[in-house]
Each structure stands twice: as structure tokens, then as C-alpha cells.
Design an enzyme around this catalytic site. Structure first.
Site, mmCIF file in Angstrom:
data_model
loop_
_atom_site.group_PDB
_atom_site.id
_atom_site.type_symbol
_atom_site.label_atom_id
_atom_site.label_comp_id
_atom_site.label_asym_id
_atom_site.label_seq_id
_atom_site.Cartn_x
_atom_site.Cartn_y
_atom_site.Cartn_z
ATOM 1 C CG HIS A 190 -3.125 3.178 2.742
ATOM 2 N ND1 HIS A 190 -3.770 2.777 1.439
ATOM 3 C CD2 HIS A 190 -3.086 2.016 3.331
ATOM 4 C CE1 HIS A 190 -4.074 1.567 1.297
ATOM 5 N NE2 HIS A 190 -3.779 1.026 2.713
ATOM 6 C CG ASN A 209 -6.458 -1.056 1.805
ATOM 7 O OD1 ASN A 209 -6.209 -0.814 0.697
ATOM 8 N ND2 ASN A 209 -5.943 -1.529 2.832
ATOM 9 C CB CYS A 244 -0.956 0.035 1.228
ATOM 10 S SG CYS A 244 -1.948 -1.433 1.180
HETATM 11 O O1 UT7 Z 1 -3.389 -1.590 3.631
HETATM 12 C C1 UT7 Z 1 -3.237 -2.187 4.863
HETATM 13 C C2 UT7 Z 1 -4.227 -3.230 5.094
HETATM 14 N N1 UT7 Z 1 -4.682 -3.673 6.355
HETATM 15 C C3 UT7 Z 1 -5.002 -2.613 7.209
HETATM 16 O O2 UT7 Z 1 -5.248 -1.404 7.193
HETATM 17 C C4 UT7 Z 1 -5.878 -3.330 8.630
HETATM 18 C C5 UT7 Z 1 -5.714 -2.570 9.880
HETATM 19 N N2 UT7 Z 1 -6.721 -3.370 10.457
HETATM 20 C C6 UT7 Z 1 -7.838 -3.081 10.722
HETATM 21 O O3 UT7 Z 1 -8.283 -1.915 9.863
HETATM 22 C C7 UT7 Z 1 -8.744 -3.487 11.795
HETATM 23 O O4 UT7 Z 1 -8.001 -4.290 12.471
HETATM 24 C C8 UT7 Z 1 -9.835 -4.344 10.999
HETATM 25 C C9 UT7 Z 1 -11.018 -3.545 10.449
HETATM 26 C C10 UT7 Z 1 -9.063 -5.486 10.209
HETATM 27 C C11 UT7 Z 1 -10.630 -5.572 12.186
HETATM 28 O O5 UT7 Z 1 -11.171 -4.463 12.921
HETATM 29 P P1 UT7 Z 1 -10.781 -4.713 14.447
HETATM 30 O O6 UT7 Z 1 -11.609 -3.556 15.190
HETATM 31 O O7 UT7 Z 1 -9.490 -5.024 14.857
HETATM 32 O O8 UT7 Z 1 -11.775 -6.001 14.616
HETATM 33 P P2 UT7 Z 1 -11.125 -7.615 15.188
HETATM 34 O O9 UT7 Z 1 -10.286 -8.139 14.195
HETATM 35 O O10 UT7 Z 1 -10.607 -7.363 16.433
HETATM 36 O O11 UT7 Z 1 -12.466 -8.318 15.223
HETATM 37 C C12 UT7 Z 1 -13.463 -8.383 16.221
HETATM 38 C C13 UT7 Z 1 -14.578 -9.127 16.025
HETATM 39 C C14 UT7 Z 1 -14.226 -10.669 16.090
HETATM 40 O O12 UT7 Z 1 -15.050 -11.227 16.632
HETATM 41 P P3 UT7 Z 1 -14.949 -11.922 18.201
HETATM 42 O O13 UT7 Z 1 -13.733 -12.691 18.072
HETATM 43 O O14 UT7 Z 1 -14.902 -10.477 18.919
HETATM 44 O O15 UT7 Z 1 -16.175 -12.622 18.242
HETATM 45 C C15 UT7 Z 1 -14.072 -10.952 14.565
HETATM 46 O O16 UT7 Z 1 -14.306 -12.460 14.168
HETATM 47 O O17 UT7 Z 1 -15.149 -8.958 14.545
HETATM 48 C C16 UT7 Z 1 -15.132 -10.004 13.857
HETATM 49 N N3 UT7 Z 1 -15.043 -9.768 12.361
HETATM 50 C C17 UT7 Z 1 -16.201 -9.620 11.824
HETATM 51 N N4 UT7 Z 1 -17.575 -9.428 12.058
HETATM 52 C C18 UT7 Z 1 -18.389 -9.324 11.080
HETATM 53 C C19 UT7 Z 1 -14.145 -9.538 11.975
HETATM 54 N N5 UT7 Z 1 -14.428 -9.641 10.497
HETATM 55 C C20 UT7 Z 1 -15.683 -9.131 10.346
HETATM 56 C C21 UT7 Z 1 -16.625 -8.870 9.526
HETATM 57 N N6 UT7 Z 1 -17.940 -8.803 9.889
HETATM 58 N N7 UT7 Z 1 -16.457 -8.598 8.330
#
Ligand code: UT7
Length: 324
Positions: free
Chosen positions: A251, A281, A111
């Protein structure tokens, strides 16, 4: 002598996929995706490969810059989703636009790729080797996303964006830096091809590591830290204060990352230009696509100080302070 962006361009495939469309194929919801990322929809290619997106952007850049293809010196394309291992996307763009006198190649910095490509072009121009360059970030991330993995498939989109840059005696790139932290490479990977040699009887097939694999929380932490420090260093080295900045083009990964960066840098949130709600993204295409939209909307005027800043797999980052 410096390097000035004289034209911007972008291209996105026509098919638009909403959060509700994704909720039909994985266990997710518009509410979750919107709240956690700010993304509402993304453009997904229905067959055009990355080269098509890059070529369309290059044609637009030539037209907007008012430059003949034969006069282009350098073409750099940033991508993690090229059509081929070889040829480079750069060479494919060169052929299609007829830039017979240019040299063309690709760079890979995920990215941050557009920032790396622009930094390289700037060095060639600043040192007098070349007078101008087409710099593009282009991706079809849809081909390396696991469409059954809700934690990643909701984040990405396809598109291309770019800039035509040329040497300038006045306005242009003021200061910039690119950086890498290879020790963190495994928190965000894609496109792994294993060395299973069919000659030795090994089975072929798509390796699970072909798809985007990401530790979202670790990437989030890296993003906020690296971008903040990088912007602080660039502003300090240029002796420019945050309140002199007209716009920041970050980004386009996640509005929550931008909120943290805005707070830490004390640059008002409204100064961060974002279009991730409509494109998701798009990796190396994200900064130039947002910059092009900012430019097309006539929001920047000559002499405005603009920051471009991003982070990505590698891990990598890049920040550029530009006088428009
Ligand atoms: O260009 C670089 C690319 N990457 C990035 O920029 C990623 C940077 N990170 C992020 O943007 C965030 O970490 C994410 C958007 C990827 C995830 O958000 P988060 O607040 O860190 O969520 P998490 O991974 O801690 O997940 C929280 C919950 C989990 O469930 P439990 O374990 O709390 O029951 C996940 O399984 O959300 C669940 N989850 C979803 N639920 C519904 C993960 N993806 C989804 C989804 N829909 N798409």
C-alpha cells in the site's frame, strides 16, 4: 483451480498538485512532506467523480484482457469515496461498459479495499460460481480531505486501478488472508454523516468528522505490525521463503512504513515497488495502480512470485501471494 490476474489497468485524473502547490495553501514544505512520506506530487480530480475513474479503468481492463463486456461475470469495486450511497460504483461501471450479464457490488475496507475485493472474487472463482471478474479500487479522496489540515491533506491523491481475473489451472493466487481489528476503528475515520434529523429541527451542514481524521502515529504502528505479521503468516502457509519473492507491491502510504516492513521481513527494499512519489496515497486504488505500473513496465514475468499487501481504516489488512 485458482484465480489468475490476466490484465491490469489504471486511471488518474490529469491535474497534478505538487508539494510546493500545497505549501501555498497550508503551513508545510516540500522538504517536510518528502522526508516524512516520500510523496512529491499527487493527481487531484478537477470534477470527475469516482465512477469516472472506475469506468475508465474497467474499459482498459476489458480491452487488455481481450474480453467482451457480455462475458464478464462479476464486478467488484472497492472505495470509501463512491459517488452515491446507492447505486454502487459497481452498478455504474456495469452500465457504462455494458456488462449486462454480470453481478456488481462495492466493498468498503479503506486502503485494504482492493485486497478484500480480490479475495472475494477469488472465492467466487475458486468455488466455480463465476469464471471471471473485474476488480477495481477507485477513489476521489480530494472530496473528503480537509484542505486546511496540513497533517492529512498532503498525504492523499485521486485515482483508480484494477485487475481482470479469471479461473486458471496453473498460475494465480497461491495464498491470501484478509483481517480486521475493529477495536481500533477510531484511529482513522472519514465520511461520517451524523443522524441530525431535519424533521426534529436539527441543523444540517457538514460534520467535521466528514473529513479524514487520523492519529498518524497510531496508524503507522498498526501498519508496520499488521503487514509484517500478515506477510509472515501468508509466506509460512505457502511454504515460500522471503528470498523467493520477486516483488512486493505494498500500500502506497509512506516510504518510511515500507522501510520498516522491508527491514523486519528481511526482503530487500529494492523489491518493494513504489509510485507514491507521483500519486500519494490513493487508498483502495494504491495497490492496483502500483501493480499496473509494475506490469506495464514489463518488470514481472510469468511464474514470478509477487506479494500484494496493504493496511487501512477499519482497521483492516490484506496480503496475497501470487504466481504471476
Ligand atoms: O492509508 C492509511 C493512511 N495513513 C497512514 O498511512 C498514516 C501513517 N502515518 C504516517 O504516515 C505519519 O505518522 C505521518 C506522515 C502522517 C506524520 O509523520 P510523523 O513523523 O508521525 O509526524 P507527526 O505527526 O509526529 O508530526 C511531527 C510534527 C508536528 O509538529 P510538532 O508537534 O513536532 O511541532 C506536526 O504538527 O510535524 C508537524 N506536521 C507538519 N509539518 C509540516 C504535521 N504535518 C505537517 C506538514 N507539514 N504537512
Amino acid at each position: 483451480m485458482t484465480t489468475r490476474i490476466i490484465a491490469t489497468g489504471a486511471y488518474a485524473p490529469g491535474q497534478v498538485i505538487t508539494n510546493n502547490d500545497l505549501a501555498k495553501i497550508v503551513d508545510t514544505s516540500d522538504e517536510w512532506i518528502t522526508q516524512r512520506t516520500g510523496i512529491k506530487e499527487r493527481h487531484i480530480s478537477s470534477g470527475d467523480n469516482t465512477s469516472v475513474l472506475a469506468i475508465n479503468t474497467a474499459k482498459q481492463l476489458l480491452e487488455r484482457a481481450g474480453v467482451e463486456a457480455e462475458s464478464v461475470d462479476l464486478i467488484i469495486v472497492a472505495s470509501v469515496t463512491p459517488d452515491y450511497g446507492t447505486p454502487s460504483l459497481g452498478c455504474m461501471v456495469q452500465k457504462e461498459i455494458g456488462a449486462v450479464n454480470a453481478v456488481a457490488f462495492d466493498v468498503t475496507a479503506a486502503c485494504s479495499g482492493f485486497m478484500f475485493a480480490l479475495s472475494i472474487a477469488d472465492k467466487y472463482i475458486r468455488t466455480g460460481v463465476y469464471n471471471n471478474a473485474i476488480v477495481i479500487g477507485a477513489e476521489t479522496l480530494s472530496k473528503i480531505v480537509d484542505w486546511s489540515d496540513r497533517s492529512t491533506c498532503v498525504l492523499f491523491g485521486d485515482g483508480a486501478g484494477g485487475a481482470f481475473v479469471e479461473k486458471s489451472e496453473t498460475d494465480g493466487i497461491i495464498k491470501e488472508e484478509i483481517g480486521t481489528k475493529g477495536e481500533l476503528y477510531d484511529i482513522l475515520t472519514e465520511g461520517y454523516t451524523s443522524c441530525s434529523n431535519a424533521f426534529n429541527g436539527n441543523e444540517s451542514g457538514t460534520d467535521p468528522l466528514w473529513y479524514v481524521n487520523m492519529n498518524g502515529r497510531e496508524v503507522f504502528k498498526f501498519a508496520t505490525k499488521s503487514v509484517v505479521k500478515s506477510v509472515e503468516r501468508v509466506l509460512a502457509s505457502a511454504d515460500v521463503s522471503p528470498d523467493e519473492i520477486a516483488y512486493v507491491v505494498p500500500h502506497q502510504a509512506n516510504v518510511r512504513i515500507v522501510e520498516v516492513i522491508s527491514n523486519k521481513l528481511k526482503i530487500p527494499y529494492e523489491k518493494f515497488y513504489m509510485n507514491m512519489d507521483r500519486y500519494g496515497n490513493t487508498s483502495s486504488a494504491s495497490i492496483p495502480m502500483a501493480l499496473n505500473e509494475l506490469n506495464e513496465r514489463g518488470l514481472v514475468k510469468r511464474g514470478d512470485k509477487i506479494l500484494l499487501t496493504g493496511f487501512g481504516g477499519g482497521m483492516t489488512w490484506g496480503t496475497m501471494l501470487v504466481s504471476w
